[in-house]
Design a protein around this motif. Structure first.
Motif, short mmCIF file in Angstrom:
data_model
loop_
_atom_site.label_atom_id
_atom_site.label_comp_id
_atom_site.label_asym_id
_atom_site.label_seq_id
_atom_site.Cartn_x
_atom_site.Cartn_y
_atom_site.Cartn_z
N GLY A 238 6.60 -8.77 -1.79
CA GLY A 238 7.03 -7.44 -2.21
C GLY A 238 6.22 -6.39 -1.46
O GLY A 238 5.62 -6.65 -0.43
N GLY A 239 6.18 -5.19 -1.96
CA GLY A 239 5.50 -4.12 -1.27
C GLY A 239 4.43 -3.42 -2.09
O GLY A 239 3.31 -3.24 -1.63
N ASN A 240 4.74 -3.03 -3.31
CA ASN A 240 3.84 -2.18 -4.09
C ASN A 240 2.52 -2.86 -4.42
O ASN A 240 1.44 -2.32 -4.15
CB ASN A 240 4.53 -1.72 -5.37
N LEU A 241 2.59 -4.04 -5.04
CA LEU A 241 1.36 -4.72 -5.45
C LEU A 241 0.54 -5.13 -4.24
O LEU A 241 -0.69 -4.99 -4.24
CB LEU A 241 1.70 -5.94 -6.31
N ARG A 242 1.19 -5.62 -3.20
CA ARG A 242 0.46 -6.04 -2.01
C ARG A 242 -0.30 -4.87 -1.39
O ARG A 242 -1.48 -4.99 -1.07
CB ARG A 242 1.41 -6.65 -0.98
N GLN A 243 0.39 -3.75 -1.20
CA GLN A 243 -0.26 -2.61 -0.57
C GLN A 243 -1.39 -2.06 -1.43
O GLN A 243 -2.43 -1.63 -0.93
CB GLN A 243 0.78 -1.52 -0.27
N ARG A 244 -1.19 -2.05 -2.76
CA ARG A 244 -2.26 -1.59 -3.66
C ARG A 244 -3.46 -2.52 -3.59
O ARG A 244 -4.62 -2.07 -3.54
CB ARG A 244 -1.73 -1.52 -5.09
N ALA A 245 -3.20 -3.83 -3.56
CA ALA A 245 -4.30 -4.79 -3.49
C ALA A 245 -5.07 -4.65 -2.19
O ALA A 245 -6.30 -4.71 -2.17
CB ALA A 245 -3.74 -6.22 -3.63
N LEU A 246 -4.36 -4.47 -1.08
CA LEU A 246 -5.02 -4.31 0.21
C LEU A 246 -5.87 -3.04 0.23
O LEU A 246 -7.02 -3.04 0.69
CB LEU A 246 -3.99 -4.27 1.34
N ALA A 247 -5.31 -1.94 -0.29
CA ALA A 247 -6.04 -0.67 -0.29
C ALA A 247 -7.30 -0.76 -1.15
O ALA A 247 -8.37 -0.29 -0.75
CB ALA A 247 -5.13 0.45 -0.79
N GLU A 248 -7.19 -1.38 -2.32
CA GLU A 248 -8.34 -1.45 -3.21
C GLU A 248 -9.37 -2.45 -2.70
O GLU A 248 -10.58 -2.26 -2.91
CB GLU A 248 -7.87 -1.80 -4.62
N ALA A 249 -8.93 -3.51 -2.01
CA ALA A 249 -9.88 -4.45 -1.42
C ALA A 249 -10.67 -3.78 -0.31
O ALA A 249 -11.89 -3.97 -0.18
CB ALA A 249 -9.14 -5.67 -0.88
N ARG A 250 -9.99 -2.97 0.50
CA ARG A 250 -10.71 -2.24 1.55
C ARG A 250 -11.70 -1.25 0.94
O ARG A 250 -12.82 -1.10 1.42
CB ARG A 250 -9.71 -1.51 2.45
N GLU A 251 -11.26 -0.57 -0.12
CA GLU A 251 -12.15 0.40 -0.78
C GLU A 251 -13.37 -0.28 -1.36
O GLU A 251 -14.48 0.23 -1.30
CB GLU A 251 -11.39 1.14 -1.86
N ALA A 252 -13.16 -1.49 -1.91
CA ALA A 252 -14.26 -2.21 -2.54
C ALA A 252 -15.29 -2.69 -1.52
O ALA A 252 -16.43 -2.98 -1.89
CB ALA A 252 -13.71 -3.41 -3.31
#
Length: 259
Positions: A238-252
């Protein structure tokens, strides 16, 4: 620590502090990875894996919370978990756990008592115990912390399911990250995305994201942050969860090196 601003599409209690919650510690992540691979796991990789596990569980809990709210309940039950997955196919992760949970075992004949504990039946199930299921109890404290951050509680059966999903998801993530390292990059997994009926399809992934699946830097003995990011793209569709997970992993991992 200053709380992060809440995302507009999420309205759960204490949502603003979700990014500040670190329920799955890097030491726990590394313990799961040791069950899967002898490779070294870098600090930033452990933080990225902890972050994506938190993101996925938070989204599942949020979906279940919304289902429970429709019945004016704040205590989540396995039925709310099923409703969350039915409403958002992106939340269908950690599927190997489904074979070991009464919640997903055909549903017919499964009876819960008032506290959400399965009432024993005369039929005894098998005793398959893959490593991810054996270690599921390690996630209980983190699951309960996430539940509190969403302003809800859950019956024991629901906590057990979230435990199991987290364990299987992180175990699968570890396997995929190790594969990325061994093969010098991910295989060609394609760019298929899923969209709910009547909703527009998510945008295609940028070329840079796809190239990240085919090349990597670093040695083949250490799982780094970028290997986790590649594994996230494999595990989440999908798109939403994947992109959110990637963004938050980078932020972390902003304060740590990518390696």
């Amino acid at each position: 620590m200053t709380a992060q601003p809440a995302r507009p599409e999420r309205g759960g209690p204490e949502t603003a502090s979700v990014m500040d919650v670190s329920p799955f510690k890097p030491s726990l992540v590394k313990a799961v990875f040791r069950d899967v691979t002898p490779m070294h796991v870098s600090r930033s990789a452990a933080w990225a894996a902890a972050s994506v596990t938190r993101t996925v569980l938070t989204e599942i809990i949020d979906g279940a919370r919304r289902a429970a709210a429709e019945e004016a309940r704040v205590k989540l039950s396995p039925g709310d978990l099923l409703s969350a997955i039915d409403r958002n196919v992106e939340l269908e992760v950690g599927a190997k756990w489904y074979d070991h949970s009464p919640t997903f075992r055909g549903l017919t004949g499964v009876v819960y008592d008032a506290e959400g504990v399965v009432v024993p039946s005369r039929r005894r199930s098998g005793s398959r115990r893959p490593s991810a299921v054996v270690g599921a109890h390690r996630f209980e404290a983190g699951v309960r912390k996430l539940l509190r951050s969403q302003g809800v509680t859950a019956v024991p059966a629901m906590v057990r399911d979230l435990d199991g999903i987290a364990s299987v998801f992180l175990t699968d993530l570890a396997r995929d990250a190790a594969m990325v390292v061994r093969e010098g990059g991910g295989k060609r997994f394609g760019t298929v995305t899923l969209a709910m009926s009547g909703e527009p399809a998510p945008p295609p992934f940028p070329r840079d994201s796809l190239r990240a699946l085919s090349t990597r830097r670093g040695d083949r003995r250490t799982i780094g942050r970028d290997d986790i990011l590649a594994a996230i793209r494999i595990q989440l569709f999908g798109g939403n969860l994947r992109q959110r997970a990637l963004a938050e992993a980078r932020e972390a991992t902003q304060s740590t090196s990518p390696g």
